[in-house]
Scaffold this motif. Structure first.
Motif, PDB file in Angstrom:
ATOM      1  N   MET A   1       0.855  -1.185   0.000  1.00  9.71           N
ATOM      2  CA  MET A   1       0.000   0.000   0.000  1.00  9.71           C
ATOM      3  C   MET A   1       0.893   1.238   0.000  1.00  9.71           C
ATOM      4  SD  MET A   1      -2.902  -1.136   2.790  1.00  9.71           S
ATOM      5  CE  MET A   1      -3.696  -2.747   2.693  1.00  9.71           C
ATOM      6  N   PRO A   2       1.274   1.733  -1.190  1.00 10.70           N
ATOM      7  CA  PRO A   2       2.254   2.833  -1.278  1.00 10.70           C
ATOM      8  C   PRO A   2       1.851   4.082  -0.507  1.00 10.70           C
ATOM      9  CG  PRO A   2       1.860   1.854  -3.432  1.00 10.70           C
ATOM     10  CD  PRO A   2       0.845   1.266  -2.510  1.00 10.70           C
ATOM     11  N   MET A   3       0.566   4.405  -0.492  1.00  9.03           N
ATOM     12  CA  MET A   3       0.124   5.612   0.206  1.00  9.03           C
ATOM     13  C   MET A   3       0.468   5.558   1.689  1.00  9.03           C
ATOM     14  SD  MET A   3      -1.484   8.548   0.187  1.00  9.03           S
ATOM     15  CE  MET A   3      -2.442   8.569  -1.327  1.00  9.03           C
ATOM     16  N   PHE A   4       0.178   4.419   2.318  1.00  9.94           N
ATOM     17  CA  PHE A   4       0.428   4.287   3.753  1.00  9.94           C
ATOM     18  C   PHE A   4       1.922   4.145   4.043  1.00  9.94           C
ATOM     19  CE2 PHE A   4      -3.950   2.255   3.489  1.00  9.94           C
ATOM     20  CZ  PHE A   4      -4.587   3.457   3.736  1.00  9.94           C
ATOM     21  N   VAL A   5       2.638   3.494   3.149  1.00 12.21           N
ATOM     22  CA  VAL A   5       4.090   3.363   3.332  1.00 12.21           C
ATOM     23  C   VAL A   5       4.751   4.740   3.253  1.00 12.21           C
ATOM     24  CG1 VAL A   5       6.194   2.408   2.330  1.00 12.21           C
ATOM     25  CG2 VAL A   5       4.151   0.990   2.507  1.00 12.21           C
ATOM     26  N   ALA A   6       4.306   5.560   2.305  1.00 14.89           N
ATOM     27  CA  ALA A   6       4.865   6.916   2.177  1.00 14.89           C
ATOM     28  C   ALA A   6       4.590   7.735   3.433  1.00 14.89           C
ATOM     29  CB  ALA A   6       4.280   7.606   0.947  1.00 14.89           C
TER      30      ALA A   6
ATOM     31  N   ALA B   1       6.482  15.474   0.823  1.00 14.81           N
ATOM     32  CA  ALA B   1       7.817  15.015   1.203  1.00 14.81           C
ATOM     33  C   ALA B   1       8.890  15.805   0.460  1.00 14.81           C
ATOM     34  CB  ALA B   1       7.952  13.522   0.916  1.00 14.81           C
ATOM     35  N   LYS B   2       8.661  16.098  -0.806  1.00 17.75           N
ATOM     36  CA  LYS B   2       9.630  16.881  -1.586  1.00 17.75           C
ATOM     37  C   LYS B   2       9.766  18.288  -1.021  1.00 17.75           C
ATOM     38  CE  LYS B   2      10.814  18.206  -6.307  1.00 17.75           C
ATOM     39  NZ  LYS B   2      11.175  19.572  -5.934  1.00 17.75           N
ATOM     40  N   ASP B   3       8.636  18.906  -0.681  1.00 17.01           N
ATOM     41  CA  ASP B   3       8.686  20.257  -0.102  1.00 17.01           C
ATOM     42  C   ASP B   3       9.437  20.243   1.236  1.00 17.01           C
ATOM     43  OD1 ASP B   3       7.213  21.076  -2.264  1.00 17.01           O
ATOM     44  OD2 ASP B   3       5.284  21.016  -1.202  1.00 17.01           O
ATOM     45  N   ASN B   4       9.176  19.236   2.050  1.00 23.76           N
ATOM     46  CA  ASN B   4       9.864  19.146   3.342  1.00 23.76           C
ATOM     47  C   ASN B   4      11.355  18.890   3.170  1.00 23.76           C
ATOM     48  OD1 ASN B   4       7.435  19.535   4.590  1.00 23.76           O
ATOM     49  ND2 ASN B   4       7.158  17.430   5.242  1.00 23.76           N
ATOM     50  N   LEU B   5      11.711  18.096   2.156  1.00 25.99           N
ATOM     51  CA  LEU B   5      13.134  17.840   1.903  1.00 25.99           C
ATOM     52  C   LEU B   5      13.839  19.114   1.459  1.00 25.99           C
ATOM     53  CD1 LEU B   5      15.461  15.847   1.710  1.00 25.99           C
ATOM     54  CD2 LEU B   5      14.718  15.288  -0.618  1.00 25.99           C
ATOM     55  N   ASP B   6      13.200  19.900   0.595  1.00 25.65           N
ATOM     56  CA  ASP B   6      13.795  21.179   0.174  1.00 25.65           C
ATOM     57  C   ASP B   6      13.957  22.112   1.367  1.00 25.65           C
ATOM     58  OD1 ASP B   6      13.783  20.198  -2.384  1.00 25.65           O
ATOM     59  OD2 ASP B   6      11.932  21.224  -2.970  1.00 25.65           O
ATOM     60  N   ARG B   7      12.954  22.150   2.230  1.00 19.72           N
ATOM     61  CA  ARG B   7      13.039  22.999   3.422  1.00 19.72           C
ATOM     62  C   ARG B   7      14.147  22.518   4.353  1.00 19.72           C
ATOM     63  NH1 ARG B   7       8.346  22.075   5.002  1.00 19.72           N
ATOM     64  NH2 ARG B   7       7.339  23.611   3.658  1.00 19.72           N
ATOM     65  N   LEU B   8      14.284  21.205   4.448  1.00 16.70           N
ATOM     66  CA  LEU B   8      15.331  20.645   5.306  1.00 16.70           C
ATOM     67  C   LEU B   8      16.716  21.014   4.780  1.00 16.70           C
ATOM     68  CD1 LEU B   8      16.037  18.771   7.705  1.00 16.70           C
ATOM     69  CD2 LEU B   8      15.983  16.857   6.107  1.00 16.70           C
ATOM     70  N   GLU B   9      16.896  20.992   3.468  1.00 17.80           N
ATOM     71  CA  GLU B   9      18.189  21.368   2.888  1.00 17.80           C
ATOM     72  C   GLU B   9      18.520  22.820   3.183  1.00 17.80           C
ATOM     73  OE1 GLU B   9      20.352  19.411   1.623  1.00 17.80           O
ATOM     74  OE2 GLU B   9      19.087  17.629   1.731  1.00 17.80           O
ATOM     75  N   ARG B  10      17.506  23.685   3.168  1.00 26.54           N
ATOM     76  CA  ARG B  10      17.758  25.095   3.495  1.00 26.54           C
ATOM     77  C   ARG B  10      18.103  25.267   4.961  1.00 26.54           C
ATOM     78  NH1 ARG B  10      13.203  25.781   0.044  1.00 26.54           N
ATOM     79  NH2 ARG B  10      11.822  26.073   1.837  1.00 26.54           N
ATOM     80  N   ILE B  11      17.508  24.425   5.823  1.00 33.65           N
ATOM     81  CA  ILE B  11      17.825  24.504   7.249  1.00 33.65           C
ATOM     82  C   ILE B  11      19.255  24.039   7.499  1.00 33.65           C
ATOM     83  CG2 ILE B  11      17.273  23.534   9.513  1.00 33.65           C
ATOM     84  CD1 ILE B  11      14.358  23.423   8.621  1.00 33.65           C
TER      85      ILE B  11
ATOM     86  N   ALA C   1      -0.012  13.273  -3.567  1.00 30.13           N
ATOM     87  CA  ALA C   1      -0.047  14.272  -2.489  1.00 30.13           C
ATOM     88  C   ALA C   1       1.079  14.053  -1.476  1.00 30.13           C
ATOM     89  CB  ALA C   1      -1.401  14.283  -1.774  1.00 30.13           C
ATOM     90  N   VAL C   2       1.239  12.858  -0.960  1.00 25.53           N
ATOM     91  CA  VAL C   2       2.232  12.611   0.090  1.00 25.53           C
ATOM     92  C   VAL C   2       3.646  12.836  -0.437  1.00 25.53           C
ATOM     93  CG1 VAL C   2       3.121  10.929   1.741  1.00 25.53           C
ATOM     94  CG2 VAL C   2       0.681  10.978   1.195  1.00 25.53           C
ATOM     95  N   SER C   3       3.927  12.344  -1.632  1.00 23.13           N
ATOM     96  CA  SER C   3       5.275  12.499  -2.183  1.00 23.13           C
ATOM     97  C   SER C   3       5.610  13.966  -2.435  1.00 23.13           C
ATOM     98  CB  SER C   3       5.403  11.690  -3.486  1.00 23.13           C
ATOM     99  OG  SER C   3       5.300  10.308  -3.222  1.00 23.13           O
ATOM    100  N   GLN C   4       4.627  14.760  -2.845  1.00 19.52           N
ATOM    101  CA  GLN C   4       4.872  16.183  -3.065  1.00 19.52           C
ATOM    102  C   GLN C   4       5.172  16.889  -1.753  1.00 19.52           C
ATOM    103  OE1 GLN C   4       5.212  17.826  -5.974  1.00 19.52           O
ATOM    104  NE2 GLN C   4       5.838  19.545  -4.650  1.00 19.52           N
TER     105      GLN C   4
ATOM    106  N   TYR D   1      12.516  11.178   3.824  1.00 24.04           N
ATOM    107  CA  TYR D   1      11.769  12.007   2.877  1.00 24.04           C
ATOM    108  C   TYR D   1      11.975  11.505   1.443  1.00 24.04           C
ATOM    109  CZ  TYR D   1      10.536  15.606   6.307  1.00 24.04           C
ATOM    110  OH  TYR D   1       9.999  16.294   7.377  1.00 24.04           O
ATOM    111  N   GLN D   2      13.211  11.148   1.120  1.00 18.68           N
ATOM    112  CA  GLN D   2      13.498  10.664  -0.231  1.00 18.68           C
ATOM    113  C   GLN D   2      12.777   9.345  -0.505  1.00 18.68           C
ATOM    114  OE1 GLN D   2      15.337  12.423  -2.609  1.00 18.68           O
ATOM    115  NE2 GLN D   2      14.342  10.879  -3.892  1.00 18.68           N
ATOM    116  N   ALA D   3      12.691   8.488   0.497  1.00 19.35           N
ATOM    117  CA  ALA D   3      11.961   7.230   0.330  1.00 19.35           C
ATOM    118  C   ALA D   3      10.487   7.491   0.046  1.00 19.35           C
ATOM    119  CB  ALA D   3      12.111   6.364   1.579  1.00 19.35           C
ATOM    120  N   ALA D   4       9.915   8.483   0.701  1.00 18.38           N
ATOM    121  CA  ALA D   4       8.510   8.834   0.439  1.00 18.38           C
ATOM    122  C   ALA D   4       8.347   9.409  -0.964  1.00 18.38           C
ATOM    123  CB  ALA D   4       8.021   9.825   1.490  1.00 18.38           C
ATOM    124  N   ILE D   5       9.330  10.182  -1.426  1.00 22.08           N
ATOM    125  CA  ILE D   5       9.270  10.742  -2.779  1.00 22.08           C
ATOM    126  C   ILE D   5       9.328   9.641  -3.819  1.00 22.08           C
ATOM    127  CG2 ILE D   5      10.487  12.212  -4.426  1.00 22.08           C
ATOM    128  CD1 ILE D   5      11.422  13.894  -2.024  1.00 22.08           C
ATOM    129  N   ASP D   6      10.190   8.650  -3.618  1.00 24.36           N
ATOM    130  CA  ASP D   6      10.379   7.577  -4.598  1.00 24.36           C
ATOM    131  C   ASP D   6       9.126   6.714  -4.781  1.00 24.36           C
ATOM    132  OD1 ASP D   6      12.955   8.467  -4.894  1.00 24.36           O
ATOM    133  OD2 ASP D   6      13.826   6.988  -3.530  1.00 24.36           O
TER     134      ASP D   6
END
Length: 265
Positions: free
Chosen positions: A156-161, A199-209, A194-197, A184-189
């Motif tokens: 169930m990819p949605m719940f795994v993400a 995760a991508k936004d959070n990963l970008d924010r994390l890189e800026r932090i 919705a969930v993967s997007q 976050y990258q695992a969720a993107i892959d």
């Protein structure tokens, strides 16, 4: 004559078949009876199992609806929500509900760990502060349920993400930014809608932090030199008050002399 003979032959053949059937039943009658009984028993078992399965499925759905209504209540208590979710995570009648219940249970544990407060009827509105060991225990329980989702509901990819997102939030809360980026990258892959997007936004924010932390660790900001031509900060206040009061002393003196000259005239 011939038709009568054919009729007689048919009757004779039918009688012979009936005799064979009678002899067969005499020899195999008990076996056929047991076979018929076994078939009937199998049918009864299948009907019973299906009925019981449907009953359990209805019970699980009712429990899930009860939890959803309980969660929306402003008076919902953390302990009651956990107690409602745990049986739903252990049932195998509806895997989808089991996956959702496992994720929700992990989310409740994560939120309570981050908030650092307990709840209960005897507590205040804010709640009793939790100790660091209690917060860590809640975080570890949340991580265990997120990993349980990864293991038991991998189809169930949605719940795994969403489980990867939860593990990432736990890692961020602990300051483990590399682990958070991995989750976050695992969720993107998984390319889950919705969930993967998110995760991508959070990963970008994390890189800026993480970026300012790396810059500060590698090269501290240099101190700016003070130009030697600028006057010292104390010279300006010292000179200004000394010159401004002088005109105030001379003007009253002039005003005093004018009336004296008028008196002579």
């Amino acid at each position: 004559m011939k038709s009568q003979r054919r009729h007689d032959l048919k009757q004779s053949a039918l009688g012979t078949e009936l005799v064979h059937i009678r002899d067969f039943l005499k020899k195999r009658g008990n076996l056929l009876a047991w076979i018929a009984l076994a078939v009937a028993l199998v049918i009864l078992v299948v009907v019973y199992v299906r009925g019981r399965q449907q009953g359990r499925l209805n019970d699980v759905r009712i429990q899930w609806e009860h939890y959803q209504a309980q969660e929306q209540s402003p008076e919902a208590r953390f302990e009651d929500l956990v107690a409602s979710l745990k049986p739903l995570t252990q049932q195998d009648v509806d895997p989808r509900i089991a996956a959702q219940a496992t994720l929700r249970l992990a989310d409740h544990l994560l939120i309570r760990s981050v908030m650092g407060q307990s709840s209960g009827a005897e507590q205040t509105e804010v709640g009793k502060p939790l100790s660091q060991s209690e917060q860590k225990e809640l975080a570890d329980q949340a991580a265990a349920y997120y990993r349980q989702t990864l293991q038991n509901f991998s189809d169930m990819p949605m719940f795994v993400a969403r489980a990867h997102m939860g593990l990432a939030k736990l890692a961020v809360d602990r300051g483990e930014f590399d682990e958070a980026a991995k989750q976050y990258q695992a969720a993107i892959d998984l390319n889950a809608p919705a969930v993967s997007q998110v995760a991508k936004d959070n990963l970008d924010r994390l890189e800026r932090i993480k970026a300012p932390v790396k810059m500060a660790a590698s090269a501290p900001a240099p101190k700016l030199p003070v130009p030697e031509t600028l006057p010292a900060p104390q010279t300006l206040p010292a000179s200004a008050p000394a010159t401004k009061p002088a005109p105030a002393t001379t003007k009253p003196a002039a005003a005093a002399t004018q009336p004296a000259a008028g008196a002579k005239k």
